[in-house]
Design a protein around this motif. Sequence first.
Motif, mmCIF file in Angstrom:
data_model
loop_
_atom_site.group_PDB
_atom_site.id
_atom_site.type_symbol
_atom_site.label_atom_id
_atom_site.label_comp_id
_atom_site.label_asym_id
_atom_site.label_seq_id
_atom_site.Cartn_x
_atom_site.Cartn_y
_atom_site.Cartn_z
ATOM 1 N N UNK A 1 0.832 -1.203 0.000
ATOM 2 C CA UNK A 1 0.000 0.000 0.000
ATOM 3 C C UNK A 1 0.864 1.248 0.000
ATOM 4 N N UNK A 2 1.927 1.233 0.792
ATOM 5 C CA UNK A 2 2.829 2.387 0.845
ATOM 6 C C UNK A 2 3.457 2.666 -0.512
ATOM 7 N N UNK A 3 3.972 1.636 -1.159
ATOM 8 C CA UNK A 3 4.650 1.833 -2.437
ATOM 9 C C UNK A 3 3.673 2.250 -3.532
ATOM 10 N N UNK A 4 2.500 1.620 -3.564
ATOM 11 C CA UNK A 4 1.529 1.946 -4.614
ATOM 12 C C UNK A 4 0.981 3.357 -4.439
ATOM 13 N N UNK A 5 0.706 3.752 -3.200
ATOM 14 C CA UNK A 5 0.196 5.104 -2.984
ATOM 15 C C UNK A 5 1.269 6.153 -3.237
ATOM 16 N N UNK A 6 2.514 5.829 -2.936
ATOM 17 C CA UNK A 6 3.589 6.778 -3.210
ATOM 18 C C UNK A 6 3.697 7.058 -4.708
ATOM 19 N N UNK A 7 3.561 6.011 -5.534
ATOM 20 C CA UNK A 7 3.624 6.198 -6.983
ATOM 21 C C UNK A 7 2.384 6.914 -7.499
ATOM 22 N N UNK A 8 1.217 6.516 -7.007
ATOM 23 C CA UNK A 8 -0.027 7.087 -7.509
ATOM 24 C C UNK A 8 -0.183 8.551 -7.120
ATOM 25 N N UNK A 9 0.282 8.910 -5.943
ATOM 26 C CA UNK A 9 0.107 10.275 -5.445
ATOM 27 C C UNK A 9 1.328 11.148 -5.689
ATOM 28 N N UNK A 10 2.410 10.565 -6.199
ATOM 29 C CA UNK A 10 3.600 11.347 -6.493
ATOM 30 C C UNK A 10 4.297 11.878 -5.263
ATOM 31 N N UNK A 11 4.269 11.101 -4.176
ATOM 32 C CA UNK A 11 4.919 11.513 -2.943
ATOM 33 C C UNK A 11 5.850 10.400 -2.489
#
Length: 208
Positions: free
Chosen positions: A157-167
């Motif tokens: 979840x951390x890695x996917x959200x980091x890519x999706x949200x650009x953070x």
Amino acid sequence: MNPLQEFDHSSNTNNNTTSNFTSPPSSLPLSPSSSSPPSSSTTLSRYENQKRRDWNTFGQYLRNHRPPLTLSRCSGAHVLEFLRYLDQFGKTKVHSNMCPFFGYPNPPAPCPCPLRQAWGSLDALIGRLRAAFEENGGKPEANPFGARAVRLYLREVRDSQAKARGISYEKKKRKRPLPPPQQQQQQHVLPPLPPPSSSNSSHVSKNL
């Protein structure tokens, strides 16, 4: 009867519902601010209250689970079901790969991408539930909130959200401060040699 057995007993007392925990839990949606560690007595009290609410929320989830589920039979797979269930109460926009704003931290326009629970909120929630499980009589080796599957899910979840949200969720490494310039010079300067003694000088003059 220990607290963990009482928790299991209360999970079996409510068997009249027919759906899986359709009402949103009182302590959700989770807020990103809940991921910060307690720093004072007031914050600590707030943390303990939040932990108790999360524990009661998970107990309500177990009571309404179909088939019926007790805490002693709960595994990491059931914890993952609970985390996925919480996504419907999320407030964090997570862009899909096909979204034109994928990877944009501040998208300029709205999009139909779904709302999810933020990784930081889920990570803090699991930390509180893991502590509450052991505080209520659970054994650390049997803690479902510390299962390997749960850790892998949170990492995904951390890695996917980091890519999706650009953070980026990576912690910045602290650089060790350099010593002051005077200390650096003292480290490289050799101590002065002692002056020759009077006995040695008189011995040299006699030889001459």
